[in-house]
Design a protein around this motif. Sequence first.
Motif, PDB file in Angstrom:
ATOM      1  N   UNK A  48       0.844  -1.198   0.000  1.00  0.00           N
ATOM      2  CA  UNK A  48       0.000   0.000   0.000  1.00  0.00           C
ATOM      3  C   UNK A  48       0.878   1.247   0.000  1.00  0.00           C
ATOM      4  N   UNK A  49       1.708   1.323  -0.998  1.00  0.00           N
ATOM      5  CA  UNK A  49       2.674   2.421  -1.042  1.00  0.00           C
ATOM      6  C   UNK A  49       2.012   3.773  -1.283  1.00  0.00           C
ATOM      7  N   UNK A  50       0.757   3.778  -1.790  1.00  0.00           N
ATOM      8  CA  UNK A  50       0.033   5.032  -1.988  1.00  0.00           C
ATOM      9  C   UNK A  50      -0.694   5.473  -0.710  1.00  0.00           C
ATOM     10  N   UNK A  51      -0.670   4.623   0.299  1.00  0.00           N
ATOM     11  CA  UNK A  51      -1.357   4.900   1.573  1.00  0.00           C
ATOM     12  C   UNK A  51      -2.844   5.211   1.346  1.00  0.00           C
ATOM     13  N   UNK A  52      -3.469   4.381   0.531  1.00  0.00           N
ATOM     14  CA  UNK A  52      -4.885   4.558   0.221  1.00  0.00           C
ATOM     15  C   UNK A  52      -5.769   4.132   1.387  1.00  0.00           C
ATOM     16  N   UNK A 187      -6.554  -0.356  -2.425  1.00  0.00           N
ATOM     17  CA  UNK A 187      -6.193  -0.262  -3.844  1.00  0.00           C
ATOM     18  C   UNK A 187      -4.698   0.010  -3.906  1.00  0.00           C
ATOM     19  N   UNK A 188      -3.944  -0.911  -4.478  1.00  0.00           N
ATOM     20  CA  UNK A 188      -2.499  -0.717  -4.575  1.00  0.00           C
ATOM     21  C   UNK A 188      -2.080  -0.252  -5.967  1.00  0.00           C
ATOM     22  N   UNK A 189      -3.069  -0.064  -6.868  1.00  0.00           N
ATOM     23  CA  UNK A 189      -2.750   0.264  -8.257  1.00  0.00           C
ATOM     24  C   UNK A 189      -2.474   1.743  -8.478  1.00  0.00           C
ATOM     25  N   UNK A 190      -3.211   2.598  -7.758  1.00  0.00           N
ATOM     26  CA  UNK A 190      -3.090   4.037  -7.995  1.00  0.00           C
ATOM     27  C   UNK A 190      -3.599   4.807  -6.782  1.00  0.00           C
TER      28      UNK A 190
END
Length: 225
Positions: A48-52, A187-190
């Motif tokens: 979860x690098x976008x921290x969604x 969501x890990x895509x964007x």
Amino acid sequence: MGLIRKTLGTALAVAAGGAGYLTATTNLTTPLSADDELWSSRSFKRFNRHRNPSIQDVCWKSIPLSDVRPELRENEEALTMEFCRGAWAGYAYAPQRAIMSITNKGPKTENQLFDEQQLASSKYELGTRFSDHFEVVERTRNSVTLRGGGSPLEPGPREVDGLFVISAKLNRQAGTVDVGLKTVFFNSAEPTGKKPAPFFVELLHRYYARAMVDDGARRLTRKTP
């Protein structure tokens, strides 16, 4: 028409009874606490690098040590392993297990686990893959962390990604074993400001999690073949 109504009514009654049983015999906490160890885990930071925003909960149950199989009572690693086996080889996961065996089993997934017997005996070592949907990404003495939401054969970002932490911890002071299934979906895509699924899906997931915890707990208290 009368038979259909009667059958539907019976099915709804059974479902309501099952939901009532699971609510009475398992506990569920949502959201997770701000200091939960999952947030600082390597896997959460990686995927979860976008921290969604996420769907998050932990379903848990305390089992008296006196009810646990004697050979497991003093060994957290063995308790965790048996709890994990019970959760994935049990009745709650059975429909999904059967469907995925039909749709996902093939030459590309021949090294994965699919049937009940395999899931009931696996050691869930790091890298273990099953149902072409889950992969063990972290292990400790008392926990197994899996990634779900898509095929392990396609390890990239996903619109619906998830981590599942299965754990069993001895509480000698209370004389219990505390077992749990912690889940976080994102969501890990964007980057997005939304959770990955609507609320009704979140609600269904919670009963699914309760059922899996109930399955896992049963394996700790009964003899296995």
